[in-house]
Design an enzyme around this catalytic site. Structure first.
Site, PDB file in Angstrom:
ATOM      1  N   CYS A 155       0.827  -1.220   0.000  1.00 25.21           N
ATOM      2  CA  CYS A 155       0.000   0.000   0.000  1.00 25.21           C
ATOM      3  C   CYS A 155       0.852   1.256   0.000  1.00 25.21           C
ATOM      4  O   CYS A 155       0.324   2.362  -0.119  1.00 25.21           O
ATOM      5  CB  CYS A 155      -0.940  -0.004   1.193  1.00 25.21           C
ATOM      6  N   CYS A 166     -13.006  -0.515   8.014  1.00 27.90           N
ATOM      7  CA  CYS A 166     -12.144  -0.888   6.883  1.00 27.90           C
ATOM      8  C   CYS A 166     -12.223   0.155   5.781  1.00 27.90           C
ATOM      9  O   CYS A 166     -13.296   0.679   5.487  1.00 27.90           O
ATOM     10  CB  CYS A 166     -12.577  -2.226   6.311  1.00 27.90           C
ATOM     11  N   SER A 167     -11.072   0.410   5.141  1.00 29.24           N
ATOM     12  CA  SER A 167     -11.065   1.319   3.997  1.00 29.24           C
ATOM     13  C   SER A 167     -11.750   0.632   2.821  1.00 29.24           C
ATOM     14  O   SER A 167     -12.093  -0.549   2.886  1.00 29.24           O
ATOM     15  CB  SER A 167      -9.631   1.713   3.650  1.00 29.24           C
ATOM     16  N   ILE A 173     -12.474  -0.617  -1.198  1.00 31.16           N
ATOM     17  CA  ILE A 173     -11.845  -1.218  -2.384  1.00 31.16           C
ATOM     18  C   ILE A 173     -12.195  -0.294  -3.548  1.00 31.16           C
ATOM     19  O   ILE A 173     -13.367  -0.137  -3.888  1.00 31.16           O
ATOM     20  CB  ILE A 173     -12.390  -2.646  -2.604  1.00 31.16           C
ATOM     21  N   LYS A 198     -10.536   5.669   4.320  1.00 31.73           N
ATOM     22  CA  LYS A 198     -11.841   5.185   4.773  1.00 31.73           C
ATOM     23  C   LYS A 198     -12.983   5.688   3.906  1.00 31.73           C
ATOM     24  O   LYS A 198     -13.882   4.931   3.544  1.00 31.73           O
ATOM     25  CB  LYS A 198     -12.049   5.639   6.230  1.00 31.73           C
ATOM     26  N   HIS A 201      -9.367   3.715  -1.274  1.00 30.81           N
ATOM     27  CA  HIS A 201      -7.993   3.207  -1.144  1.00 30.81           C
ATOM     28  C   HIS A 201      -7.612   2.343  -2.354  1.00 30.81           C
ATOM     29  O   HIS A 201      -7.482   1.137  -2.245  1.00 30.81           O
ATOM     30  CB  HIS A 201      -7.892   2.416   0.163  1.00 30.81           C
TER      31      HIS A 201
END
Lengths: 68, 386
Positions: free
Chosen positions: B85, B208-209, B211, B330, B334
């Site tokens: 990342c 969770c961030s 997709i 978030k 991402h």
């Protein structure tokens, strides 16, 4: 037999493709008595940080531990 | 070493774009960036691209010349950087290095990821490739699982609570809702954040961030040439990349990212500033717990105080230290390989006073922190208005 203490843990609900059938499953980082740490699956009863766990067996290269 | 400036930026929107391919996203960001600096493709002396998993996500390799060629950039070094990342953070570090060293003058640094053409379980599996596939990943660890284990330990050692994690998500959505380029532009409530679907306990879907698909680019040049291209250059005051073990179970203390601590120390030293001088920051909130650990590791608060600081609202736009004014990973999204350079762009919007509804009153010194994997790569960048 390898034993250790649960350093941290989680219960995985969203599994990667190859483990979807296993979910939800508990994963833990175990601080081994003999030194070092290991990421392992927990068999049976759920564990929390600080619990003592014993090695059960390797299944397809995955170490499984159980609450002592 | 020559001082380096950012002379142009360009970003696509982040989101799920079924009709866009990886190359078209990267080309859009690159062309916007060149236009921003009034630079033609023939003036670009190197193209450094951050991309985590194009070969796995879309089956394309040799990405840097593939994308550069589509922009009319040929005959120069075109290189892909992979650091999970932190791929484009790493590309930026190396781009700045080459300009600072005098090897190149005008370097286009970009990042791209195209993720949404795969199912979520497949994405989870590809992302897990940034962990230790002979250890933790073989045992069934996903990235949410690794950060969930970090969260559990942080809660155990410092009393961090679910509410503190949720406060990060609520705040970042509040900011992202004001960002026209964000993936999920909606506010969420504390109750929603606390009661989300479990992903890996104690993390829910709201920890969770996202997709996402997207790309970002920045153009850098020696500071003493910046005026040829722009009347609003931004100075790269400090940048550092460091590393640590890949596997989480090899790290002594998982409540801190040693690579972030060391990268921050180097970047602060290079910039000649302290954590208390920083006015705002974009940090790598791939999971809510990661933002809490980041603000501690960067020295903004004491270890263990990150959660209470977030819960008290200190990191909101109106707080003493705004964190992730863009909405963070978030809410902004991402697209893994685009995130590092995306953060740099978001700092530049603030530094130039172009952040719209999110614009801060104090905006002359900002920091970006980009994390790879569960902390095996960290890049910290400090930028200042000229």
């Amino acid at each position: 037999m390898k034993s250790g203490l649960v350093y941290t843990e989680t219960v995985v609900h969203a599994a990667p493709e190859q483990f979807i059938a296993d979910a939800p499953y508990q994963l833990a980082i175990v601080s081994l008595e003999e030194g070092g740490r290991l990421t392992a699956r927990i068999d049976g009863e759920r564990v929390v940080i600080g619990d003592r766990v014993d090695f059960v067996e390797d299944r397809n290269g995955i170490p499984f531990f159980r609450k002592a | 070493m020559r001082p380096v400036a950012i002379i142009g930026i360009g970003k696509t929107a982040f989101g799920a774009f079924p009709d866009r391919d990886l190359r078209s996203l990267a080309v859009e960001a690159g062309q916007k960036c060149l236009a921003d600096a009034h630079v033609s493709p023939s003036q670009v002396e190197a193209y450094y691209l951050g991309n985590f998993a194009g070969p796995s996500f879309v089956g394309q390799n040799h990405l840097a010349p593939y994308i550069a060629g589509a922009m009319g950039i040929t005959g120069v070094p075109c290189t892909r950087f992979e650091a999970a990342c932190a791929s484009s953070g790493s590309a930026f570090y190396h781009g700045v290095s080459s300009v600072a060293a005098g090897l190149n003058d005008v370097v286009l640094v970009a990042g791209v990821e195209k993720m949404t053409s795969q199912t979520t379980p497949k994405v989870t599996e590809i992302l897990a490739g940034a962990g230790d596939t002979c250890g933790e990943v073989r045992a069934g660890a996903t990235f949410p699982a690794l950060f969930a284990m970090i969260a559990r330990r942080h809660m155990y050692q410092y009393g961090t609570t679910r509410e503190m994690l949720a406060a990060v998500a609520v705040k970042n959505h509040e900011n992202g809702a004001k960002n026209p380029l964000a993936h999920m532009r909606k506010v969420i409530t504390m109750a929603q954040a606390l009661n989300g679907k479990p992903i890996s306990e104690p993390l829910t879907v709201f920890d969770c961030s996202l997709i996402s698909d997207g790309a970002a680019a920045v153009l850098i040049a020696p500071l003493d040439r910046a005026a040829e291209f722009t009347d609003k250059p931004v100075k790269v005051l400090g940048v550092a990349q460091t590393s640590d073990y890949v596997a989480l179970d090899q790290k002594d203390d998982i409540t801190t990212f040693r690579a972030v601590v060391t990268a921050a120390q180097k970047a602060y030293k290079m910039a000649g500033v302290t954590p208390q001088d920083i006015q705002f920051a974009e940090v790598h909130d791939c999971f809510t717990i990661a933002e809490i650990v980041a603000i501690e590791d960067l020295g903004f608060v004491k270890k263990g105080d990150g959660g209470p600081y977030e819960l008290a609202g200190c990191t909101r736009l109106t707080g003493p230290l705004p964190i992730n004014t863009s909405g963070g990973l978030k809410s902004k999204g991402h697209p893994v390989g685009a995130t590092g350079v995306g953060q740099i762009c978001d700092l530049v919007y603030q530094l130039r006073g172009e952040a719209g509804e999110r614009q801060l009153a104090r905006h002359s010194l900002g920091l970006a922190q980009n994390l790879g994997g569960s902390g095996a790569t960290a890049v910290v960048t400090i930028l200042g208005a000229v």
